[in-house]
Design an enzyme around this catalytic site. Sequence first.
Site, PDB file in Angstrom:
ATOM      1  N   PHE A  81      36.263  33.716  44.724  1.00 55.03           N
ATOM      2  CA  PHE A  81      35.270  34.144  43.923  1.00 55.03           C
ATOM      3  C   PHE A  81      34.679  32.880  43.444  1.00 55.03           C
ATOM      4  O   PHE A  81      35.334  32.042  42.763  1.00 55.03           O
ATOM      5  CB  PHE A  81      35.829  34.969  42.830  1.00 55.03           C
ATOM      6  CG  PHE A  81      34.963  35.383  41.527  1.00 55.03           C
ATOM      7  CD1 PHE A  81      33.608  35.845  42.052  1.00 55.03           C
ATOM      8  CD2 PHE A  81      35.351  35.441  40.362  1.00 55.03           C
ATOM      9  CE1 PHE A  81      32.779  36.332  40.862  1.00 55.03           C
ATOM     10  CE2 PHE A  81      34.559  35.850  39.476  1.00 55.03           C
ATOM     11  CZ  PHE A  81      33.243  36.229  39.484  1.00 55.03           C
ATOM     12  N   SER A 157      42.523  32.551  46.720  1.00 57.87           N
ATOM     13  CA  SER A 157      42.110  33.688  45.910  1.00 57.87           C
ATOM     14  C   SER A 157      41.576  35.041  46.601  1.00 57.87           C
ATOM     15  O   SER A 157      42.398  35.609  47.574  1.00 57.87           O
ATOM     16  CB  SER A 157      41.307  33.313  44.948  1.00 57.87           C
ATOM     17  OG  SER A 157      41.272  34.175  43.833  1.00 57.87           O
ATOM     18  N   LEU A 158      40.307  35.424  46.332  1.00 54.31           N
ATOM     19  CA  LEU A 158      39.924  36.486  47.295  1.00 54.31           C
ATOM     20  C   LEU A 158      39.669  36.049  49.123  1.00 54.31           C
ATOM     21  O   LEU A 158      39.947  36.924  49.646  1.00 54.31           O
ATOM     22  CB  LEU A 158      38.502  36.623  47.036  1.00 54.31           C
ATOM     23  CG  LEU A 158      37.937  37.557  45.503  1.00 54.31           C
ATOM     24  CD1 LEU A 158      36.813  37.625  45.501  1.00 54.31           C
ATOM     25  CD2 LEU A 158      38.948  38.780  45.537  1.00 54.31           C
ATOM     26  N   ASP A 181      47.524  31.449  46.020  1.00 49.93           N
ATOM     27  CA  ASP A 181      47.345  32.178  44.806  1.00 49.93           C
ATOM     28  C   ASP A 181      46.369  33.270  45.114  1.00 49.93           C
ATOM     29  O   ASP A 181      45.231  33.505  44.440  1.00 49.93           O
ATOM     30  CB  ASP A 181      46.821  31.320  43.499  1.00 49.93           C
ATOM     31  CG  ASP A 181      47.328  32.060  42.381  1.00 49.93           C
ATOM     32  OD1 ASP A 181      48.689  32.672  42.385  1.00 49.93           O
ATOM     33  OD2 ASP A 181      46.724  32.234  41.333  1.00 49.93           O
ATOM     34  N   HIS A 251      45.532  28.932  38.230  1.00 52.43           N
ATOM     35  CA  HIS A 251      44.913  29.656  39.552  1.00 52.43           C
ATOM     36  C   HIS A 251      44.592  28.389  40.589  1.00 52.43           C
ATOM     37  O   HIS A 251      45.089  28.684  41.939  1.00 52.43           O
ATOM     38  CB  HIS A 251      43.648  30.388  39.217  1.00 52.43           C
ATOM     39  CG  HIS A 251      43.408  31.376  40.367  1.00 52.43           C
ATOM     40  ND1 HIS A 251      44.221  31.995  41.034  1.00 52.43           N
ATOM     41  CD2 HIS A 251      42.085  31.777  40.731  1.00 52.43           C
ATOM     42  CE1 HIS A 251      43.711  33.042  41.870  1.00 52.43           C
ATOM     43  NE2 HIS A 251      42.311  32.515  41.896  1.00 52.43           N
TER      44      HIS A 251
END
Length: 425
Positions: A81, A157-158, A181, A251
């Site tokens: 993101f 992430s995504l 993550d 993150h």
Amino acid sequence: MLKLCFFICLIYWVKSDDEKKCPEFTDLNIGNALSGTELQVQLLLYTRENQDCSERLIEHNVTASKYLNTTKKIVFVIHGFRPTGSPPAWLGDMKNLLLASEDINLIIVDWNRGATTVNYLTAVENCRKVAEILKNYIDQMLVHGASLDSMYMIGVSLGAHIAGFVGQKYNGKVGRITGLDPAGPSFTHEPPERRLDHTDAQFVDIIHSDTDALGFKRPLGTIDFYPNGGMDQPGCPKTLFGGIEYFKCDHQRSVFLFLSSLKRKCDIITYPCESYLDYKRGKCVDCDAFQPMSCPVLVYNYLLAITTWNKNIRRGFIKVKITDFAGNTIESKMNSEATTFQQYKRVKILTGFYQDIEKISKISLTFSTKSLIGPKHKLRILQMNLKSLNNPERLQLCRYDFVLVENVELTFKPIPCSERRGATT
């Protein structure tokens, strides 16, 4: 007439200069995020031949690439993101360190148009679309000599879930997925088929660094790392006064820890432990009586594939040791679940070591049911195959027609699987 010629020549010169310009990662801004962006995906290829100037792969004609070598390992890096639209700050280091560590095809998956939005749910919806586009590229690579075994996807992430969706499309046959993550929001309560899962690749390793906010808390991989318990990373702001860093520092730490692991002079020691609370209580820091090498700097994973011909079903555990030509022996440290062996059915067992051996001279296997009563069982093996997942370019090692007697270690010299089956000794 002279003025007209000058104008035409000037236009031609500008166009030629533009054609030579290196394709770059899409650079957007907060204005784009506020207005929203339509999904567009571009794949930027870097190799050691064009490390400073990417080549944009053509979606429906991948083989037109000048630099793509499908006989080499292919590594995809997938971002997540992007609420501000700017390129990831870590992208340059990721490219340089990966290319320095190995001669690979490095592909940066740029879906900034589609990830740049203030509406997180829109970016989540685009994840499966990105995975579908990636499959189109990969299918073309496979047709022209690439192997799923040598494909490695690094998702942030995504991007970690995108990698998982791609892996699902190939029934978990992709060589490796690293999730940095993996995103928690919108995925925490989803079933395995709607997020990254350990079945999405032959080996899935995860670094969890923000489990109390933007990351995914539960284990997702073959092996999961929780630095500092997986939350509240050292040096990150503890309050809102830290500004934007308060939201993204924990993150992003997974990415920087991964980058550190690529540096030859940076060893990050990890401690196998049941929980972070046990670690803080000092229960997991002895490293097997203070032997330094028993605490993993990195887990080196191998896939052991076995085909048996016992008429009766056998269920048990396989312990693996490998030895190099200097006589150094290391033993698998991963506690796998019991495996069910059925006649003529190939089973796969993940086994990991806290050190690596580049050239294996001997393999030792021990079969056990862990039963304290009853007769010793035998496991009759038609074929054994041992493959390095961290270094898939290495020769796979095989052995044929041998018997494992329960609780009796058998040591043998393997042969390259590419060679014809030979006699056992």
